[in-house]
Design a protein around this motif. Sequence first.
Motif, mmCIF file in Angstrom:
data_model
loop_
_atom_site.group_PDB
_atom_site.id
_atom_site.type_symbol
_atom_site.label_atom_id
_atom_site.label_comp_id
_atom_site.label_asym_id
_atom_site.label_seq_id
_atom_site.Cartn_x
_atom_site.Cartn_y
_atom_site.Cartn_z
ATOM 1 N N GLY A 30 0.702 -1.265 -0.102
ATOM 2 C CA GLY A 30 0.114 0.127 -0.005
ATOM 3 C C GLY A 30 0.749 1.252 -0.061
ATOM 4 O O GLY A 30 0.218 2.369 0.151
ATOM 5 N N LYS A 31 2.094 1.119 -0.239
ATOM 6 C CA LYS A 31 2.840 2.507 -0.195
ATOM 7 C C LYS A 31 2.501 3.562 -1.247
ATOM 8 O O LYS A 31 2.223 4.416 -0.968
ATOM 9 C CB LYS A 31 4.473 2.062 -0.487
ATOM 10 N N THR A 32 2.291 2.855 -2.643
ATOM 11 C CA THR A 32 1.843 4.047 -3.570
ATOM 12 C C THR A 32 0.395 4.565 -3.203
ATOM 13 O O THR A 32 0.333 5.626 -3.368
ATOM 14 C CB THR A 32 2.048 3.309 -4.812
ATOM 15 N N SER A 33 -0.495 3.611 -2.815
ATOM 16 C CA SER A 33 -1.838 4.065 -2.703
ATOM 17 C C SER A 33 -2.112 4.890 -1.515
ATOM 18 O O SER A 33 -2.645 6.086 -1.619
ATOM 19 C CB SER A 33 -2.575 2.721 -2.394
ATOM 20 N N VAL A 34 -1.233 4.705 -0.282
ATOM 21 C CA VAL A 34 -1.299 5.650 0.695
ATOM 22 C C VAL A 34 -0.758 7.065 0.204
ATOM 23 O O VAL A 34 -1.456 8.310 0.427
ATOM 24 C CB VAL A 34 -0.501 5.213 1.990
ATOM 25 N N THR A 170 1.827 -1.588 6.057
ATOM 26 C CA THR A 170 1.755 -3.104 6.175
ATOM 27 C C THR A 170 0.445 -3.806 6.073
ATOM 28 O O THR A 170 -0.562 -3.149 6.570
ATOM 29 C CB THR A 170 2.558 -3.556 7.546
ATOM 30 N N ARG A 171 0.727 -4.815 5.283
ATOM 31 C CA ARG A 171 -0.458 -5.701 5.506
ATOM 32 C C ARG A 171 -0.375 -6.566 6.861
ATOM 33 O O ARG A 171 0.591 -6.584 7.322
ATOM 34 C CB ARG A 171 -0.625 -6.808 4.253
ATOM 35 N N SER A 172 -1.505 -7.290 7.294
ATOM 36 C CA SER A 172 -1.159 -7.760 8.575
ATOM 37 C C SER A 172 -0.663 -9.169 8.438
ATOM 38 O O SER A 172 -0.353 -9.912 9.255
ATOM 39 C CB SER A 172 -2.795 -7.920 9.365
ATOM 40 N N HIS A 240 -9.913 -3.387 3.449
ATOM 41 C CA HIS A 240 -9.839 -4.112 2.031
ATOM 42 C C HIS A 240 -10.819 -3.508 1.325
ATOM 43 O O HIS A 240 -12.060 -3.930 1.494
ATOM 44 C CB HIS A 240 -9.739 -5.489 2.357
ATOM 45 N N SER A 241 -10.619 -3.388 -0.117
ATOM 46 C CA SER A 241 -11.244 -3.286 -1.091
ATOM 47 C C SER A 241 -10.778 -3.366 -2.543
ATOM 48 O O SER A 241 -10.255 -2.326 -2.993
ATOM 49 C CB SER A 241 -12.418 -1.901 -1.072
ATOM 50 N N GLU A 242 -10.530 -4.744 -2.977
ATOM 51 C CA GLU A 242 -10.003 -4.580 -4.410
ATOM 52 C C GLU A 242 -10.674 -4.016 -5.422
ATOM 53 O O GLU A 242 -9.978 -3.498 -6.241
ATOM 54 C CB GLU A 242 -9.788 -6.165 -4.699
#
Length: 311
Positions: A30-34, A170-172, A240-242
């Motif tokens: 999620g680095k880029t999404s954030v 981070t993902r869990s 989560h929402s793909e």
Amino acid sequence: MSTAPATNEIPGALALARVIAVANDKGGVGKTSVTANLGALYAQAGYRVLLVDLNRQANLSDDLGYRGADIDDQGAGLLMSLMTGKVLQAVAVPGRPNLFVVPGGKHLTDLTGVMVGRVQNHGREAMRLLASVLAPIAGEYDLVIIDTPPENTLLVDLALGTARWLLMPTRSDGGGLVGMQLLAERYIIARQINPALALLGVVLFGTSRGASAIHRDVRAKVESAFGIGASPVLTAIIGHSERIAVDGRDRGRVAHELESDAATQPAWWESLRAGTPAAQRIAPTAANVAEDYRQLGAEVLQLLAAAEGSA
Ligand SMILES: Nc1ncnc2c1ncn2[C@@H]1O[C@H](COP(=O)(O)OP(=O)(O)OP(=O)(O)O)[C@@H](O)[C@H]1O
Ligand SMILES: [Mg+2]
């Protein structure tokens, strides 16, 4: 052997106080999404924001819709600045007032080699290379956010050698946490050359809201990787929402933009009558993800304000 300038010798180094590196050694956390969502949200709120993309794949240009646009130099300007020491040139992101970017892209393939040479000649001082070309312009922005690549220690070092703050998604699952431990090691090394660097927080990304036992476990692991007393996992999470992720990257729109696009699209029965494929409609969950990013954006600003107030 010549040495790069020390921290306090970089002209305008104080302007780096609002630079956030978004990093985790692990890919796909999620680095880029954030980076894209926070950048676009803050810009919409009236902050002047600069995004620096250290990624060869430049997914930031997909998320913000400027891939292939006139401003997209595929990282050529960034590479040139880092090679010559010339001050970075930022460009305005089309359609998004207050948002500026130093694009990444294929030219950054050569950057790792450049950094290897710099490290051989200058040792850890090479980690300050980005700081020295960013500092002269950083003061023009309220916030600077650096999106970093996965599994590229040298380029992450560049970001950690520059930033005041580390924000780590981070993902869990185990992968993101191993990536976090690797990053914690780089963080400790980076602080020797950039003592201002501190952990702003860890963001749980693409996780399910109700999984509180898992969230507790992540919190404990973060604390043991970064040391007791380190900033904890942030309260805000990105659910989560793909579907929204795919819609956003395909359209070059971030979550809050999808949310407003969804509000103006025809009612579902009209689309059904018109024969519009369901996949072409924006899912209503855009609003949930947009709200997650708003919460994250607010929490990050609160943390910055608290840190600056106590400085
Ligand atoms: N809210 C979300 N829920 C689930 N998946 C998401 C969500 N937002 C984005 N994704 C997806 O997660 C994947 C990783 O996101 P992203 O590209 O932001 O991670 P990254 O850490 O920058 O990856 P890389 O290390 O490859 O640069 C992408 O495929 C994206 O579509
Ligand atoms: Mg990325």
